[in-house]
Design a protein around this motif. Structure first.
Motif, PDB file in Angstrom:
ATOM      1  N   GLU A   1      78.625  85.267  44.504  1.00 57.91           N
ATOM      2  CA  GLU A   1      78.993  85.749  45.794  1.00 57.91           C
ATOM      3  C   GLU A   1      80.345  86.567  45.965  1.00 57.91           C
ATOM      4  O   GLU A   1      81.045  86.712  45.130  1.00 57.91           O
ATOM      5  N   LYS A   2      80.288  87.302  46.750  1.00 59.76           N
ATOM      6  CA  LYS A   2      81.331  88.351  46.929  1.00 59.76           C
ATOM      7  C   LYS A   2      81.814  88.180  48.293  1.00 59.76           C
ATOM      8  O   LYS A   2      81.151  88.228  49.419  1.00 59.76           O
ATOM      9  N   THR A   3      83.260  88.089  48.404  1.00 66.26           N
ATOM     10  CA  THR A   3      83.788  87.856  49.714  1.00 66.26           C
ATOM     11  C   THR A   3      83.725  89.059  50.718  1.00 66.26           C
ATOM     12  O   THR A   3      83.792  90.081  50.228  1.00 66.26           O
ATOM     13  N   LYS A   4      83.487  88.712  51.943  1.00 68.06           N
ATOM     14  CA  LYS A   4      83.086  89.985  52.948  1.00 68.06           C
ATOM     15  C   LYS A   4      84.275  89.992  53.960  1.00 68.06           C
ATOM     16  O   LYS A   4      84.114  90.631  54.880  1.00 68.06           O
ATOM     17  N   ARG A   5      85.380  88.974  53.913  1.00 64.46           N
ATOM     18  CA  ARG A   5      86.313  88.794  54.867  1.00 64.46           C
ATOM     19  C   ARG A   5      87.855  88.255  54.062  1.00 64.46           C
ATOM     20  O   ARG A   5      87.710  88.032  52.833  1.00 64.46           O
ATOM     21  N   GLU A   6      88.585  88.361  54.846  1.00 58.79           N
ATOM     22  CA  GLU A   6      89.898  87.701  54.373  1.00 58.79           C
ATOM     23  C   GLU A   6      90.076  86.267  54.575  1.00 58.79           C
ATOM     24  O   GLU A   6      89.529  85.629  55.503  1.00 58.79           O
ATOM     25  N   TYR A   7      90.557  85.577  53.676  1.00 59.39           N
ATOM     26  CA  TYR A   7      90.520  84.184  53.869  1.00 59.39           C
ATOM     27  C   TYR A   7      92.220  83.664  53.391  1.00 59.39           C
ATOM     28  O   TYR A   7      92.866  84.345  52.654  1.00 59.39           O
ATOM     29  N   GLY A   8      92.509  82.375  54.014  1.00 61.22           N
ATOM     30  CA  GLY A   8      93.907  81.875  53.531  1.00 61.22           C
ATOM     31  C   GLY A   8      93.754  81.208  52.414  1.00 61.22           C
ATOM     32  O   GLY A   8      93.100  81.434  51.384  1.00 61.22           O
TER      33      GLY A   8
ATOM     34  N   LYS B   1      75.160  77.186  44.724  1.00 57.26           N
ATOM     35  CA  LYS B   1      75.740  78.143  45.540  1.00 57.26           C
ATOM     36  C   LYS B   1      77.346  78.337  45.359  1.00 57.26           C
ATOM     37  O   LYS B   1      77.871  77.260  44.969  1.00 57.26           O
ATOM     38  N   ILE B   2      77.781  79.512  45.604  1.00 60.71           N
ATOM     39  CA  ILE B   2      79.311  79.774  45.501  1.00 60.71           C
ATOM     40  C   ILE B   2      79.637  79.182  46.958  1.00 60.71           C
ATOM     41  O   ILE B   2      79.444  79.957  47.825  1.00 60.71           O
ATOM     42  N   ILE B   3      80.872  78.572  46.863  1.00 60.64           N
ATOM     43  CA  ILE B   3      81.416  78.302  48.261  1.00 60.64           C
ATOM     44  C   ILE B   3      82.985  78.318  48.137  1.00 60.64           C
ATOM     45  O   ILE B   3      83.576  78.696  47.282  1.00 60.64           O
ATOM     46  N   ILE B   4      83.660  78.593  49.391  1.00 63.09           N
ATOM     47  CA  ILE B   4      84.716  78.966  49.577  1.00 63.09           C
ATOM     48  C   ILE B   4      85.631  77.699  50.536  1.00 63.09           C
ATOM     49  O   ILE B   4      85.304  77.616  51.407  1.00 63.09           O
ATOM     50  N   ASP B   5      86.399  76.689  49.916  1.00 64.41           N
ATOM     51  CA  ASP B   5      86.912  75.793  50.620  1.00 64.41           C
ATOM     52  C   ASP B   5      88.663  76.152  50.787  1.00 64.41           C
ATOM     53  O   ASP B   5      89.163  76.730  49.797  1.00 64.41           O
ATOM     54  N   PRO B   6      88.926  75.766  52.053  1.00 61.88           N
ATOM     55  CA  PRO B   6      90.483  75.878  52.138  1.00 61.88           C
ATOM     56  C   PRO B   6      91.219  74.908  51.318  1.00 61.88           C
ATOM     57  O   PRO B   6      90.904  73.869  51.162  1.00 61.88           O
ATOM     58  N   ILE B   7      92.265  75.484  51.079  1.00 63.72           N
ATOM     59  CA  ILE B   7      93.437  74.479  50.128  1.00 63.72           C
ATOM     60  C   ILE B   7      94.196  73.836  51.213  1.00 63.72           C
ATOM     61  O   ILE B   7      95.076  74.748  52.044  1.00 63.72           O
ATOM     62  N   VAL B   8      94.260  72.456  51.463  1.00 62.39           N
ATOM     63  CA  VAL B   8      95.167  71.968  52.290  1.00 62.39           C
ATOM     64  C   VAL B   8      96.091  71.516  51.683  1.00 62.39           C
ATOM     65  O   VAL B   8      96.096  70.568  50.919  1.00 62.39           O
TER      66      VAL B   8
ATOM     67  N   GLY C   1      90.255  96.529  49.460  1.00 62.53           N
ATOM     68  CA  GLY C   1      88.814  96.102  49.205  1.00 62.53           C
ATOM     69  C   GLY C   1      88.369  96.166  47.635  1.00 62.53           C
ATOM     70  O   GLY C   1      87.355  96.542  47.636  1.00 62.53           O
ATOM     71  N   SER C   2      89.409  96.782  46.874  1.00 59.00           N
ATOM     72  CA  SER C   2      88.881  96.932  45.549  1.00 59.00           C
ATOM     73  C   SER C   2      88.194  95.785  44.812  1.00 59.00           C
ATOM     74  O   SER C   2      88.754  94.702  45.159  1.00 59.00           O
ATOM     75  N   THR C   3      87.350  96.054  44.025  1.00 59.69           N
ATOM     76  CA  THR C   3      86.240  94.924  43.699  1.00 59.69           C
ATOM     77  C   THR C   3      87.264  94.006  42.293  1.00 59.69           C
ATOM     78  O   THR C   3      87.830  94.715  41.702  1.00 59.69           O
ATOM     79  N   THR C   4      87.421  92.861  42.705  1.00 54.98           N
ATOM     80  CA  THR C   4      87.894  92.137  41.747  1.00 54.98           C
ATOM     81  C   THR C   4      86.749  90.927  41.369  1.00 54.98           C
ATOM     82  O   THR C   4      86.305  90.223  42.109  1.00 54.98           O
TER      83      THR C   4
ATOM     84  N   ILE D   1      92.967  85.183  49.876  1.00 52.70           N
ATOM     85  CA  ILE D   1      91.856  85.864  49.004  1.00 52.70           C
ATOM     86  C   ILE D   1      91.340  86.981  49.981  1.00 52.70           C
ATOM     87  O   ILE D   1      90.952  86.890  51.093  1.00 52.70           O
ATOM     88  N   TYR D   2      91.274  88.355  49.547  1.00 51.67           N
ATOM     89  CA  TYR D   2      90.805  89.285  50.168  1.00 51.67           C
ATOM     90  C   TYR D   2      89.252  89.661  50.058  1.00 51.67           C
ATOM     91  O   TYR D   2      88.884  88.966  49.228  1.00 51.67           O
ATOM     92  N   HIS D   3      88.945  90.552  50.934  1.00 48.48           N
ATOM     93  CA  HIS D   3      87.472  90.712  50.667  1.00 48.48           C
ATOM     94  C   HIS D   3      87.190  91.561  49.409  1.00 48.48           C
ATOM     95  O   HIS D   3      88.025  92.207  49.090  1.00 48.48           O
ATOM     96  N   GLY D   4      85.782  91.481  48.770  1.00 44.14           N
ATOM     97  CA  GLY D   4      85.767  92.400  47.579  1.00 44.14           C
ATOM     98  C   GLY D   4      86.006  91.255  46.587  1.00 44.14           C
ATOM     99  O   GLY D   4      85.885  92.001  45.543  1.00 44.14           O
TER     100      GLY D   4
END
Length: 561
Positions: A535-542, A552-559, A424-427, A522-525
């Protein structure tokens, strides 16, 4: 009863022959059509008008007759052999021609040659396809009589635009040599064995201009020639240490012994300084030209060059500054320090790298890097990065490297396999540098607008006062001058408002274009900052893309397709 039969005539068409005998059985149009359907002439054209005429005449002949009395013979041509017919349609752009065939009614089919002649008569002169002509003729011959069959018979040819001129490099750069180490007999590579130094002599060819091509003409089906767009020319860029060959104006040659370095549309030849290692025994290196270091740059050392810096080994807690590219065959290793609890502006890394061009290394940790583009092949962690364009973690072909913690200021995008870490180190990734420049432009425009607004208000107030003066005291010339000046400042305000709108649009487009792309995780942090939005991620994403959209900041899955 009246006899009805079908007989061929001299024109090879078919007559209806009626022999009237008066009785209770009637010959009708329907019975004649039935007669045709049961005959061998079903493929011929049916003249319904003559059938109607024949029935009418038959009834007229039978009317005055007595029962079982016969009347005069009646003959009408009711079936006609008709050859296939074709019409040619040329598209509006004259780039294709279509044949529409009405298939034969007991007559002759159209041959491919006949279709060709019909098209030529209609104005089609080029682009015929023999295969399509034959195909259409065979297709029409197989279809039922009287069918409509269509097919392309000619196609125009679009012109092929000329290719732009380009510059072909005739020698390798030092960076290419570093990135392609010498292969050993067992197939492995030794990053420290880079082969002979690429050094050019006076008169050696460096780059060649490939002239643009004119392109290839096209044509329409009616024979109109279509002109291609010629390729754009390009000029050889004569860099320092080079000149145009007196024997060939398209060849760039060296005027000195040195290291070739790629520039836009040309090359430069730098003086070369070559050394095994940079350490306390060599001292700092400061050189007007390019520096090649076959080993390492050790702790506390400085290397400053106006050209490229090429290092086959490591950079350890050192300072590098280049007027070109910096290529590091191994890694960048700085001293570990706590970057989590400090402000970015307070952190001083033990490795500092500045390049006007690109920077490449296998891996990087605890470093401060500023450059145009940065590629770290394997992993980068706890570093401060200021890249004017793109940060790429991975191989040239795929962003599959790791970005772990640190502060990244990028210009266009950040690409990696994974971003962040399980701990969870900040990036932090920000795109504020270019936005700050845009904001400065907007602030400058606002300042000018305010000045122009004040000027127009003052002039308007002055003109109102002048207009209130008695006619004998009003000076028309002064009033005209005030009004003219007012109009001038109002026009400037209009131009500034248009400029402001364009800059605001530039800002919106830029904000929507930047992103972080993680092809694996993408990891949290992980924090993304785009202007005032973050925006700061609070969980893990694929596999995901983190970006700004609609305030706003959004996170889209890469298909992956």
């Amino acid at each position: 009863m009246t006899k009805a039969c079908l007989e061929p005539n001299k024109k090879d068409n078919i007559d209806l022959l009626l022999q009237p005998i008066k009785d209770n059985q009637l010959i009708t149009e329907a019975s004649i059509h039935e007669l045709i359907e049961n005959s061998e002439y079903t493929a011929l054209y049916v003249d319904s008008g003559n059938i109607k005429n024949a029935v009418a005449e038959l009834n007229s002949v039978l009317k005055p007759l007595q029962a079982n009395q016969s009347g005069r013979e009646i003959r009408y041509q009711i079936l006609e052999r008709r050859d296939a017919k074709i019409s040619i349609e040329i598209d509006k752009d004259e780039m294709s021609a279509t044949g529409e065939i009405s298939t034969a009614l007991g007559g002759k089919h159209l041959s491919a040659k006949a279709i060709l002649h019909a098209a030529q008569k209609a104005g089609v002169t080029k682009g015929f396809s023999k295969e399509e002509l034959v195909k259409l003729a065979q297709y029409a011959a197989k279809e039922p009589p009287g069918s409509i069959v269509k097919g392309k018979i000619a196609l125009g040819k679009d012109p092929i635009n000329g290719q732009d001129g380009n510059i072909k490099l005739l020698v390798e750069s030092a960076q290419e040599r570093i990135l392609k180490p010498k292969e050993q007999e067992d197939g492995s590579v030794d990053m420290r064995d880079l082969g002979d130094i690429i050094c050019v002599r006076v008169g050696d060819p460096l780059a060649k201009k490939i002239p643009p091509t004119e392109g290839i003409k096209g044509f329409s089906v009616t024979g109109t020639p279509l002109e291609p767009i010629p390729g754009e020319d390009v000029s050889l860029n004569v860099g320092d240490g080079t000149t145009i060959s007196p024997k060939n104006q398209d060849i760039l040659v060296s005027t000195r012994v040195g290291l070739p370095r790629i520039i836009d549309n040309g090359m430069e030849v730098d003086e070369v300084y070559k050394i095994k290692n940079v350490d306390v025994s060599t001292g700092h290196i400061q050189f007007e030209g390019s520096v090649i270091i076959e080993g390492d740059v050790c702790e506390g050392m400085k290397v400053i060059a106006s050209g490229d810096i090429s290092i086959s080994g490591f950079v350890e807690s050192a300072y590098l500054e280049s007027g070109g590219d910096i290529t590091i065959g191994s890694g960048i290793i700085g001293k570990k320090q706590d970057t989590e609890e400090q402000k970015v502006t307070d952190i001083i890394m033990s490795v500092s790298i500045k390049a006007a061009g690109k920077v490449f290394a296998k891996y990087c940790q605890y470093a401060d890097i500023s450059c145009q583009d940065l590629r770290i092949e394997n992993q980068m962690m706890h570093s401060i990065i200021n890249v004017k364009e793109r940060l790429w973690l991975g191989t040239e072909e795929k962003a599959n490297g790791k970005l772990i913690a640190g502060f990244i200021s990028a210009g266009s995008s950040v690409h990696a396999g994974t971003v962040g870490a399980t701990a969870g180190s900040t990036t932090i990734v920000t795109f504020d540098k270019r936005l700050e420049q845009i904001q400065e432009k907007l602030a400058d425009i606002e300042e000018k607008l305010e000045a122009e607004s004040n000027a127009t208000n003052e002039l308007k107030e002055a003109s109102n006062k002048l207009k209130k003066l008695p006619k004998d005291k009003l000076n028309p010339e002064v009033l005209n001058k005030v009004m003219s000046t007012y109009k001038h400042h109002a026009e400037i305000m209009g131009e500034l408002l248009n400029e402001k709108e364009l800059v605001e649009e530039e800002k919106n487009i830029y904000m929507a274009s930047v992103f972080i792309e993680a092809n694996e995780r993408i990891y949290h942090g992980v924090q993304l900052i785009v202007g005032e939005f973050h925006e700061k991620t609070k969980r893990e994403y694929g596999p995901s893309k983190m970006r700004y959209k609609e305030r706003k900041i959004i996170i889209d899955p890469i298909v992956n397709s």
